[in-house]
Design a protein around this motif. Structure first.
Motif, short mmCIF file in Angstrom:
data_model
loop_
_atom_site.label_atom_id
_atom_site.label_comp_id
_atom_site.label_asym_id
_atom_site.label_seq_id
_atom_site.Cartn_x
_atom_site.Cartn_y
_atom_site.Cartn_z
N THR A 67 33.18 62.72 20.35
CA THR A 67 32.22 62.56 21.61
C THR A 67 32.98 63.64 22.71
O THR A 67 34.45 63.24 22.21
N SER A 68 31.82 63.54 23.06
CA SER A 68 32.55 64.43 24.75
C SER A 68 33.11 63.63 25.63
O SER A 68 32.71 62.59 25.48
N ASN A 69 33.83 64.27 27.25
CA ASN A 69 33.44 63.49 27.99
C ASN A 69 32.40 62.39 28.51
O ASN A 69 31.16 63.74 28.35
N PRO A 70 32.90 61.69 29.06
CA PRO A 70 33.78 61.02 29.63
C PRO A 70 34.09 59.90 28.81
O PRO A 70 34.50 59.10 28.50
N ASN A 71 32.74 59.55 27.52
CA ASN A 71 33.19 58.41 26.68
C ASN A 71 34.22 58.48 24.95
O ASN A 71 34.80 57.60 24.91
N ASN A 72 34.55 59.73 25.16
CA ASN A 72 35.46 60.25 24.19
C ASN A 72 35.44 59.33 23.08
O ASN A 72 36.66 58.95 22.34
N THR A 73 34.18 58.79 22.87
CA THR A 73 34.37 57.79 21.17
C THR A 73 34.56 58.11 19.94
O THR A 73 34.46 59.68 19.38
#
Length: 224
Positions: free
Chosen positions: A134-140
């Motif tokens: 996923t996108s920033n900020p999590n980058n899952t």
């Protein structure tokens, strides 16, 4: 069993087309077969329409997606794309398809994005480790191990990948919600851009030694 797999795949491909209206231009006529002659007719998002009087069944046809492709390259995979460049009749229809062949023991479709399409992947043969971030900020990371008959979706624009973790060749097919989804392979784009990105900037961005960055640029630049 293979016949069932192909049936499932093409049902999924049809479902993928339902995503298309938000990304590709919606058709205002039965079809707009693409031609490259810029002196004729009207521009439709980069493609002109062929005069319907000259349209044939071949404008909607492609042969050979059943043929395995060689995977003896650095990443161990081969993507056979069937988009508007291969089937001109796909113009404005918002859908395309790819076949992906993977070499055994680590053949991969390396991290990349499709800037204009969601992708739905169907595994016909082999075992794949797949995922997207996923996108920033999590980058899952969402990841899964897929076997024949399994399906996985990669949302539009997100970095994703597939790796063959089996000891035999793997084959997958994917439907994409664009006639021309585009692809940005992350390593090639970052380290193989033309002209090159300043290596000092990449060194800071990736927290790498400057010489490592220069080596990567030499490697990916030579593959362009």
């Amino acid at each position: 069993m293979k016949a069932i797999h192909f049936l499932v795949f093409f049902v999924l491909l049809a479902l993928a087309s339902s995503f298309a209206s938000a990304f590709d231009p919606s058709p205002l006529q039965d079809f707009c077969v693409a031609i490259d002659d810029t002196n004729l007719n009207v521009l439709v998002n980069g493609k002109f329409c062929k005069n319907p009087k000259y349209v044939t069944a071949d404008d909607f046809f492609y042969r050979g997606l059943n043929i395995p492709r060689p995977t003896n390259n650095p990443v161990g995979s081969n993507v056979t794309a069937v988009n508007v460049d291969q089937i001109p009749g796909l113009n404005t229809l918002g859908i395309s398809v790819v076949r992906i062949d993977y070499a055994p023991n680590g053949g991969q479709n390396p991290p990349h994005t499709h800037p204009r399409a969601t992708e739905i992947l169907f595994v016909q043969e082999g075992t794949l480790y797949v995922g997207f971030v996923t996108s920033n900020p999590n980058n899952t990371l969402f990841s899964k191990i897929l076997n024949p008959g399994d399906v996985f979706v990669f949302p539009i624009g997100l970095i994703h990948f597939q790796v063959n973790i089996g000891k035999i060749n793997a084959v997958a097919f994917a439907g994409l919600s664009s006639q021309n989804p585009g692809v940005i392979t992350i390593a090639n784009a970052v380290f193989g851009s033309n002209p090159p990105i300043n290596p000092f900037a990449l060194s800071r961005a990736f927290q790498l030694d400057l010489n490592v960055v220069k080596d990567l640029q030499a490697k990916f630049g030579s593959n362009k």
